[in-house]
Design an enzyme around this catalytic site. Structure first.
Site, PDB file in Angstrom:
ATOM      1  N   SER A  26       0.849  -1.188   0.000  1.00  7.40           N
ATOM      2  CA  SER A  26       0.000   0.000   0.000  1.00  7.40           C
ATOM      3  C   SER A  26       0.887   1.241   0.000  1.00  7.40           C
ATOM      4  O   SER A  26       2.108   1.135   0.115  1.00  7.40           O
ATOM      5  CB  SER A  26      -0.915   0.001   1.223  1.00  7.40           C
ATOM      6  OG  SER A  26      -0.140   0.279   2.366  1.00  7.40           O
ATOM      7  N   LYS A  27       0.223   2.382  -0.076  1.00  6.75           N
ATOM      8  CA  LYS A  27       0.956   3.647  -0.209  1.00  6.75           C
ATOM      9  C   LYS A  27       1.976   3.878   0.893  1.00  6.75           C
ATOM     10  O   LYS A  27       2.977   4.553   0.687  1.00  6.75           O
ATOM     11  CB  LYS A  27      -0.035   4.809  -0.243  1.00  6.75           C
ATOM     12  CG  LYS A  27      -0.562   5.032  -1.641  1.00  6.75           C
ATOM     13  CD  LYS A  27      -0.995   6.474  -1.813  1.00  6.75           C
ATOM     14  CE  LYS A  27      -1.389   6.727  -3.256  1.00  6.75           C
ATOM     15  NZ  LYS A  27      -2.757   7.168  -3.392  1.00  6.75           N
ATOM     16  N   ARG A  28       1.708   3.314   2.087  1.00  2.00           N
ATOM     17  CA  ARG A  28       2.673   3.599   3.165  1.00  2.00           C
ATOM     18  C   ARG A  28       4.017   2.919   2.913  1.00  2.00           C
ATOM     19  O   ARG A  28       5.006   3.221   3.560  1.00  2.00           O
ATOM     20  CB  ARG A  28       2.092   3.251   4.524  1.00  2.00           C
ATOM     21  CG  ARG A  28       1.919   1.790   4.768  1.00  2.00           C
ATOM     22  CD  ARG A  28       1.020   1.601   5.986  1.00  2.00           C
ATOM     23  NE  ARG A  28       0.488   0.270   5.978  1.00  2.00           N
ATOM     24  CZ  ARG A  28       0.930  -0.680   6.779  1.00  2.00           C
ATOM     25  NH1 ARG A  28       1.897  -0.435   7.621  1.00  2.00           N
ATOM     26  NH2 ARG A  28       0.398  -1.892   6.725  1.00  2.00           N
TER      27      ARG A  28
END
Ligand code: GLU
Length: 493
Positions: free
Chosen positions: A257-259
């Protein structure tokens, strides 16, 4: 005999190309091309409320940039079009009607309230969900409801007992008890097909032989199969792909994911990764060759790819590995090509005239892993930063403030009288000087490099930097260093 292998990439246009979607597209392409088949692009845009301006163009341009050329698709046509689902609206209803005629599907008039109430109560089937009420209504009641114009959906009659089994090429045998499957909706109250129904009809009509998609669709496959069976159509091969994970700070893994970092192709390109490095890295997310080779061009992949080497265990998208691939791809390119790639980034940092960009390219290319690093690497070319005098002190090169000043004074004199300013002549001059002064090359190069860059770490050594800066600017910077060192010496006398 004509080769029948046909795969399709069927994205829903979201406005960006997620790494997982690109991997699906790549594997679909590789499977069809390695088997001599056709690769088709179909846009699944039936969810019109999620319409995003320009989203289809993102798909076309990404596939183009990475070289996944499709044989049929919305913008190039083909014999099985249209290739955009919203343009196929009128195709689906008649297939649902056919199932009704064959008593394999039925009209369902249950309204929202009734369906809501079922959710909260355990129904007669022993699980939450639709209780198949309308499946058992008698025909005359059905006819009168139809005539009254009451809204309805069309549902498929799922088998009440037994099980549905199939073999996924990656995950092996999958068995689902039929009683766990609800009577699925094929056509919604607005007359449009559900996502699953349209997907099956399109795959069949387009002659798709291998369905490749993320493993989140694995549990839907039995429902798709029951549709193929109801129509008496041949079931395609299924190839579900493993999850893509990202590494968390504490070393654990979770779904990418984006993190974890950029997760879309566009963002990775924006960050300075080359499309071919991204593709190479993504190709190994779930597939590996029989040897330890890692660098593959797209055409190498077509030659090497085989379905039986796709793994079902989750694979990790490793940003360090992507950096490594990117560096390898950068270094494999000719200088002329790199000049085109680097120029926009060089321009961000350097606007002075008389700077030969090709020299910058040759100096930095071995140290660049991401194109976006370039401006910070070379900003000292534009303006000499303020630097700490202690940069001149380096144990390994045996330099201190005194010998640095001596070296710089002498170097200035010599360089001033140099007529042809080029890498070779600067190098010869400095090496001769070191010999003459009976000092190590490093003891001579260190203070010059610091004086002309103002930095501890630079891409390229003193000779390259002098060559890039040109005579006047180099002498100015050396003069400044002499001034700083002299002042310091005077103060400390
Ligand atoms: N439209 C689906 C998606 O974008 C693809 C489903 C499929 O490949 O069958 O996830």
């Amino acid at each position: 005999m004509e080769n029948k292998v046909r795969t399709r990439y069927a994205p829903s246009p979201t406005g960006f190309m997620h790494i997982g979607n690109l991997r699906t597209a790549l594997y679909e392409y590789l499977i069809s091309k390695s088997l001599g088949g056709k690769f088709i692009l179909r846009i699944e845009d039936t969810d019109q409320c999620r319409h995003i301006e320009g989203a289809q163009e993102v798909i076309y341009s990404t596939l183009k940039q990475v070289g996944l050329t499709y044989d049929e698709g919305p913008d190039i046509g083909g014999n099985f079009g249209p290739y955009v689902q919203s343009q196929r609206k009128d195709i689906y209803l008649k297939y649902a009607q056919r199932l009704i005629e064959e008593k394999k599907a039925y009209h369902c008039f249950c309204d929202k309230e009734r369906l809501e109430s079922l959710k909260s109560s355990e129904n007669c089937l022993g699980y939450g969900g639709y209780d198949r009420h309308c499946r058992y209504c008698d025909n005359s009641l059905m006819d009168s409801m139809l005539k009254s114009g009451k809204p309805y959906v069309i549902r498929q009659k799922m088998p009440l007992d037994g099980s549905t089994e199939f073999t996924d090429e990656v995950y092996g045998e999958i068995i689902v008890e039929n009683k766990e499957l609800q009577d699925q909706i094929l056509i919604k109250a607005d007359g449009l097909p559900t996502y699953n129904f349209a997907n099956v009809i399109d795959d069949h009509l387009m002659g798709i032989t291998h369905i490749v998609r993320g493993c989140e669709y694995l549990s839907s496959a039995p429902k798709y199969n029951l549709l193929y069976e109801a129509f008496g159509w041949e079931i395609p091969k299924y190839i579900h792909l493993p999850l893509i994970m990202g590494k968390n700070e504490d070393g654990s893994l979770s779904k990418l994911s984006k993190r974890h970092g950029s997760v879309s192709f566009e963002d990775l390109v924006r960050e300075g990764y080359l499309p071919e490095a991204i593709v190479n890295c993504i190709a190994l997310l779930g597939w590996c060759p029989s040897d330890n080779r890692e660098i593959f061009s797209l055409s190498d992949l077509v030659k090497k790819f085989s379905i039986d080497r796709i793994s079902k265990s989750p694979s990790t998208f490793d940003y360090d590995k992507l950096n490594w691939f990117n560096g390898e791809y950068i270094r494999s390119k000719e200088d002329d090509h790199l000049l085109c790639l680097f120029t926009p980034y060089i321009k961000k940092a350097v606007s002075r005239s008389n700077i030969d960009y090709l020299k910058i390219v040759q100096t930095i290319k071995n140290r660049v892993t991401k194109l976006t690093q370039i401006p910070d690497m070379i900003d000292f070319i534009e303006t000499l930063p303020k630097y700490d005098i202690n940069l001149f002190v380096n144990k390994k090169s045996k330099t201190n403030l005194e010998n640095s000043l001596l070296v710089l004074k002498k170097a200035k004199e010599r360089l001033l009288s140099l007529n042809t300013w080029c890498h070779e002549s600067i190098y010869d001059l400095l090496i001769d000087m070191a010999k003459e002064m009976q000092i190590k090359n490093g003891t001579l190069m260190w203070p010059i490099r610091v004086a002309v860059s103002g930095k501890l770490v630079t891409p390229g050594g003193a000779v390259e930097i002098l060559d890039i800066l040109g005579k006047d600017e180099s002498i100015n910077r050396i003069n400044l260093a002499i001034e700083i060192l002299t002042k310091f010496e005077e103060k400390n006398l």
